[in-house]
Design an enzyme around this catalytic site. Structure first.
Site: not given
Ligand SMILES: [Zn+2]
Length: 238
Positions: A98-99, A114, A185
Site C-alpha cells: 500500500v506504500d 490492497h 508468501s
C-alpha cells in the site's frame, strides 16, 4: 544467475508483496505472531475495528504513512521500473503493498490491489472516488471529512474486504505469457491463486523470494534470494 528470457512478444504480469517493501525497511504483518507493529490485525485492519475504534485505526495508518514517507525505493523497485520502460504496455505490475515506493521508482502501469496509504475515501461509501490524503493525524478531530459529511477512512483493503480491480487483474493474467511473483508468501488469497490462473492460461511462472512459498509447486521456476539483490540481474536485458 542468468537473466529471464523475455521475448518481443511476451506479456509480463508482476505481482509484488510485503517482502519488497520490507527490503526498504517497512515492517510488515507477521503471520508468526499475528502482530503488526504490536497490534493485532483485528484491532487495526478490519471493518469491525474501524467501526469500534476509528481513532486507533487512524493512529495506526498515520504511523504507516509516516514510515512510508521516510522509506526509499530499493533496487527491486528500480529493476521493475526499468523492465516496464523496456516492455511498455506489455508490462503490468500488481502490488499487494500500500506504500508508493513503486511509483516513486518510476512504475506507471500499476495496480494497488490492497489500496493506497496516500489516499482516503468515504467511510459511508457515498460513491465519491478516493481522495489524495497523506495526512498524519494525531486525533480523530484532525481527520478530514468527505464532501458528503461522513468521516474519511484510509483507502486500504481491510481483512475481510474485496481486493480492488479484480476484473482487470484477471483479464491481464489471462493475457500474460510470463508471471513473476516477488516477495509474497503465497498464503494471502486471492493473490496466492494468481499463479494458478496464469499457469492455466499457459504462462511461465517464476517466483522470487527469500524462502520457498507455500504454493511453490504451482510455479515453473523458484528463485530464492532477496529481491533487491537478485531482481536487477534476473531482469537485465542480457
Ligand atoms: Zn461521502
Amino acid at each position: 544467475m542468468s537473466p529471464l528470457a523475455i521475448s518481443a512478444t511476451d506479456r509480463v504480469f508482476v505481482l509484488t508483496g510485503a517482502g519488497v517493501s520490507a527490503e526498504s525497511g517497512l515492517p510488515t504483518f507477521r503471520a508468526s505472531d499475528g502482530l503488526w507493529e504490536g497490534h493485532r490485525i483485528e484491532d487495526v485492519c478490519t471493518p469491525e475495528a474501524l467501526a469500534r475504534n476509528p481513532a486507533l485505526v487512524w493512529d495506526f495508518y498515520s504511523k504507516r504513512r509516516l514510515a512510508a514517507q521516510r522509506a526509499e525505493p530499493n533496487a527491486a523497485h528500480a529493476a521493475l521500473a526499468d523492465l516496464e520502460r523496456r516492455l511498455g504496455d506489455r508490462f503490468l505490475l500488481c502490488t499487494q503493498n500500500v506504500d508508493d515506493l513503486h511509483e516513486r521508482a518510476g512504475s506507471l502501469r500499476l495496480i494497488h490491489m490492497h489500496g493506497e496509504l496516500k489516499k482516503s475515501r468515504c467511510e459511508e461509501e457515498c460513491g465519491r472516488p478516493p481522495v489524495e490524503d497523506g495526512g498524519v493525524y494525531g486525533s480523530l478531530d484532525e481527520v478530514p471529512r468527505c464532501a458528503c459529511g461522513a468521516m474519511l477512512r484510509p483507502h486500504i483493503v481491510f481483512f475481510g474486504e474485496m481486493p480492488l480491480e479484480m476484473g482487470l487483474i484477471q483479464e491481464e493474467i489471462r493475457r500474460a505469457t510470463l508471471m513473476l511473483v516477488v516477495g509474497t508468501s503465497g498464503s494471502v488469497y486471492p493473490a496466492a491463486n494468481f499463479v494458478r490462473w496464469a499457469g492455466l492460461a499457459g504462462a511461465r511462472t517464476v517466483y522470487l523470494g527469500p524462502e520457498r512459498p507455500s504454493n511453490a509447486s504451482a510455479f515453473s521456476q523458484i528463485v530464492e534470494g532477496r529481491a533487491g539483490e537478485v531482481l536487477p540481474e534476473l531482469l537485465s536485458a542480457g
